[in-house]
Scaffold this motif. Structure first.
Motif, mmCIF file in Angstrom:
data_model
loop_
_atom_site.group_PDB
_atom_site.id
_atom_site.type_symbol
_atom_site.label_atom_id
_atom_site.label_comp_id
_atom_site.label_asym_id
_atom_site.label_seq_id
_atom_site.Cartn_x
_atom_site.Cartn_y
_atom_site.Cartn_z
ATOM 1 N N GLU A 222 1.872 1.726 -3.578
ATOM 2 C CA GLU A 222 0.709 2.090 -4.406
ATOM 3 C C GLU A 222 0.509 3.606 -4.442
ATOM 4 N N GLU A 223 0.802 4.245 -3.329
ATOM 5 C CA GLU A 223 0.578 5.695 -3.260
ATOM 6 C C GLU A 223 1.726 6.507 -3.860
ATOM 7 N N LYS A 224 2.778 5.835 -4.255
ATOM 8 C CA LYS A 224 3.964 6.532 -4.780
ATOM 9 C C LYS A 224 4.173 6.326 -6.265
ATOM 10 N N VAL A 225 3.650 5.233 -6.820
ATOM 11 C CA VAL A 225 4.073 4.842 -8.167
ATOM 12 C C VAL A 225 2.890 4.463 -9.047
ATOM 13 N N GLY A 226 3.164 4.327 -10.342
ATOM 14 C CA GLY A 226 2.151 3.893 -11.292
ATOM 15 C C GLY A 226 2.136 2.386 -11.505
ATOM 16 N N PRO B 153 2.570 9.439 -9.937
ATOM 17 C CA PRO B 153 2.541 10.792 -9.356
ATOM 18 C C PRO B 153 3.754 11.635 -9.763
ATOM 19 N N PRO C 6 0.812 -1.232 0.000
ATOM 20 C CA PRO C 6 0.000 0.000 0.000
ATOM 21 C C PRO C 6 0.838 1.271 0.000
ATOM 22 N N LEU C 7 1.996 1.225 0.649
ATOM 23 C CA LEU C 7 2.851 2.416 0.638
ATOM 24 C C LEU C 7 3.291 2.720 -0.800
#
Lengths: 526, 526
Positions: free
Chosen positions: A441-445, A467, A438-439
């Motif tokens: 997921e919020e940083k990458v495509g 992002p 999950p970490l």
């Protein structure tokens, strides 16, 4: 093969209005190739953008099947480009012919994949809410929705994919599929290649009866600004540097009518090697990783620019082995002299940083790039030191050793947005480090497990995005079929008579679409 | 009903750290109501944004069904808001109670509609490309894609919809549905209403066990800038003026990490009355049009601010009749004193323009807005005169008489982007003027036939959007279920073990989704 005229492509014809010619260069020797190109004038850029605008109305209203035929005709023309063409691309880019042959297939395959999307029709996003004349307290009228192209798109070719991300590349394919005419700005690094591909597109356009101006191409420095600021242009696709992408975004935002820019820019693509995998197959990982770092001279957006591991003997051994592999790599000729200068400057910045040590790699010398391994203090990542976040475009990677899981978390939280992140681990690792998913997921495509980020599959499920600063808009992708979404916008038709409705929305469903009717997916007629 | 505390809503608790209090006013009398509100400090805005960021990880990973339960609980709480609540909203906005009762139903209905979207699951955009280990020349690995929320969203409430486009309004519903926690900036025009609605949301969040910080609300002037610039905020939803929306877009573009802003801003919503309709039912059209112009004091984004017709006796008669209707309209109290000032200033600008004549409407006097009809020279539109393109927020409309079809085309081409365009015509008209449809498709988000643009149905097929300056991004809508797309981005999972995959992408398809598998839509397990 047609002569390489070197004139701009405007409304299906060629134009060389200005006096200035630009030279194509041999990437390996720096010698001038026997091809020169007409720097587009501001008037030519204006005409190209207007030609695209003139073509828009007719082109976007063609049935998806007709546009599919156009894309398939382009694919067939690309497949016909012969060994002489391949040789020219290789001379302009210093890329090996096997790579260019593969890229030609990838580029035509990409066109065919978008043709399938057009034939499937779901990109139209057809939705129908039927009238509810009896509803209380107020009746509902008939309301229908579908998506149309946003308008003419300016596309900037990438240096590192002379075919798959250039003239007939991913952004062009997505825009043409969406019903948007294209004005393409040829990259200065492979103008002869671009000329031949543009000729192929024009042949396909003529053969399938597309409107003049569906595809236009201009050569030259500075023309990009005219293009992005031109009122006819409604969206921009770009692959290149953070600085270049940021500049285009600013220009687009400052227009009288701001437009979206889809810029794919900068990513260091961290690879996290977990303890079980280190123990079991550290030596194989070192070799595979070296291969991914050096692939194509490291000139991929998804090049693994950072290797992260927990402090351990295993990780030290991995870095030793990786260093040895990189040390042994022969020098590689980069795409152009500017690329080599950028790479050397990037290495110097890393070398000059007090928190970063050079572990392996032969000194840069002459005209070839040498693979390099650095090691950075993990605190630089935790503190979001900007140097560590900068993509060094070439065969270099930076190792980061973290003390424990807490520091790993802090280091990853310090990372800016990325195209990819990779987990190398055994099943037990992945269970123990499940919190990473999950970490990331919020940083990458795109997150990969037990693979390497270089090699981006062109398919329905690919995301080549992420992002900022990986891209300017994390809601898009520039590889894979979802890329078409960037160039579509919804239009709603309220209380329309059947005859005036677009085919996609008529009761009889002549396009055979699956549509959302009163909140339920339905096939067939209403 | 809870006490109206007037404190900011942060992480499920209330906060009033600063000294300044803001007063709620009676919109009709200008008197202070017995409610005051704590102007949020920069520290409170920071805490609210961090609370949303803290909630994001847990909230976005809840199953869509759990989020649907939350939205349905909000809907139930909204339905419970009683007559005392309605009376407060009416006092703050001068809107009649029947309108506010209707808007309450629309707002809870909107939440329930997004809950249905969550239960249906197609918003996830699940795509699976299975591994092709035998593929030549290279195998394909397993690649899967779904969409996740972009992160915490800042939402700015609209003045003109104290419920449906405010605290629990369309942008909040879309963001919460997408898995994005919200920081809401309450509109200064209806802070007591906002406080009561926020309390309702918190009750629903507690009842359904949502993470603290899933919804936050701050009061005060100037807090919007802190919010948009806060690094935790990942997208912005806004409904309001062009000036305000443009300013937010600039702030968002200048951040270290730029973020998207979905601003719904300015539209004059042309209504084109065609000859056959004029002849057959001109008098009814005049009456209906007057009703649409004056509905809600003309304070709708979709208010018909321009009426276009071909020069003819019929069109002159329409304008006469429309003028009489508008002349007879009683004065209307607007939402707030600032709105009345803006409306008066807009009228003065029209009156001062040499190419614009005043046709009907009583002089502005006192605290009420009077309906007005103007007539502009068609050349102003052809030449894109900026004054004609500016939304005058209130019960005014500008007639434009064109000489012929050519001038009609030129006038429409001169129009900037719009939320809506309306065609009033008989079947013969629509056939003769079929060329209008593709032209309008390129200018607007919604085209209506034989209706009026006020009254925006909340449904699957609605588009409340359109090219700039109607909105800042024509690829979105702020009404209807497609609005969720603005707050989602795709993530790709490559070579993932089943256990690590999100439920939406597992082979067994536990969410029962329809997924794009190897390019074909499939239900059930793989």
């Amino acid at each position: 093969m047609p002569e390489i005229l070197g004139h701009n492509f405007i409304a299906g014809a060629r134009s060389a209005a200005g006096p200035q010619r630009l030279q194509s260069l041999d990437a390996s020797s720096g010698e001038a190739l026997p091809y020169s190109f007409a720097q587009a004038t501001e008037g030519e850029v204006d005409r190209a953008a207007r030609a695209a605008a003139d073509a828009f109305g007719a082109y976007r209203q063609l049935s998806p099947l007709r546009r599919a035929e156009f894309l398939e005709a382009i694919a067939a023309e690309l497949d016909e480009l012969d060994d002489h063409f391949i040789a020219i691309v290789c001379r302009e880019t210093a890329l090996p012919s096997a790579r260019i042959q593969g890229e030609r297939g990838r580029t035509s395959g990409q066109m065919r994949l978008f043709a399938q999307v057009l034939r499937r029709g779901d990109f139209l996003g057809a939705r129908i809410d039927l009238a509810l004349p009896e509803r209380q307290p107020l009746p509902r009228v008939d309301i229908r929705q579908m998506r149309i192209g946003v308008g003419p798109v300016a596309v900037f070719g990438a240096s590192n994919f002379p075919l798959a991300f250039s003239t007939a590349g991913g952004d062009t394919a997505a825009a043409l599929a969406a019903g948007c005419p294209v004005v393409f700005k040829a990259h200065s690094g492979h103008m002869a290649s671009a000329d031949l591909v543009a000729c192929a597109i024009l042949r396909a356009a003529e053969r399938t009866g597309m409107p003049k101006g569906v595809f236009n191409m201009v050569f030259g420095g500075g023309v990009g600004e005219w293009l992005v600021k031109h009122p006819a242009i409604q969206a921009v696709g770009f692959t290149g540097s953070l600085k270049g992408g940021d500049a285009l975004c600013r220009m687009a935002a400052e227009r009288a009518q701001p437009i979206p820019v889809f810029a794919e820019m900068s990513s260091i693509n961290p690879v996290i090697v977990l303890p079980g995998a280190l123990a079991k197959r550290g030596s194989a990982i070192a070799q595979e990783l070296a291969g991914s770092v050096c692939l194509g001279g490291g000139q991929f957006c998804t090049n693994p620019g950072m290797v992260i591991g927990l402090r351990s003997q295993g990780f030290s051994q991995l870095l030793d082995a990786l260093g040895q592999h990189l040390q042994q790599q022969p020098g590689q000729t980069l795409l152009n002299a500017g690329g080599l200068r950028s790479y050397s400057a990037g290495l110097e910045h890393l070398q000059a940083h007090a928190g970063i040590a050079h572990l392996a790699g032969q000194p840069q010398a002459g005209q070839q790039a040498r693979a390099q391994l650095f090691k950075a203090d993990a605190r630089l990542l935790v503190e979001s030191d900007p140097l560590l976040q900068e993509e060094v475009f070439g065969p270099a990677t930076v190792a980061v050793e973290v003390a424990d899981q807490d520091q790993l978390r802090a280091a990853l939280l310090g990372l800016r947005g990325q195209l990819t992140a990779t987990l190398i681990g055994e099943p037990d690792d992945l269970q123990a480090f499940a919190w990473l998913v999950p970490l990331l997921e919020e940083k990458v495509g795109r997150i990969l497990v037990n693979g390497y980020p270089t090699g981006v599959e062109v398919c329905e499920a690919m995301v080549h995005g992420g992002p900022y600063p990986a891209t300017s808009d994390p809601r898009g992708t520039s590889v894979g079929t979802l890329a078409i979404d960037r160039f579509l916008r919804p239009v709603c038709y309220q209380n329309y008579p059947q005859a005036l409705l677009p085919e996609a929305l008529r009761d009889g469903n002549p396009l055979g679409l699956r549509r959302l009717v009163n909140g339920q997916w339905r096939e067939g007629a209403i």
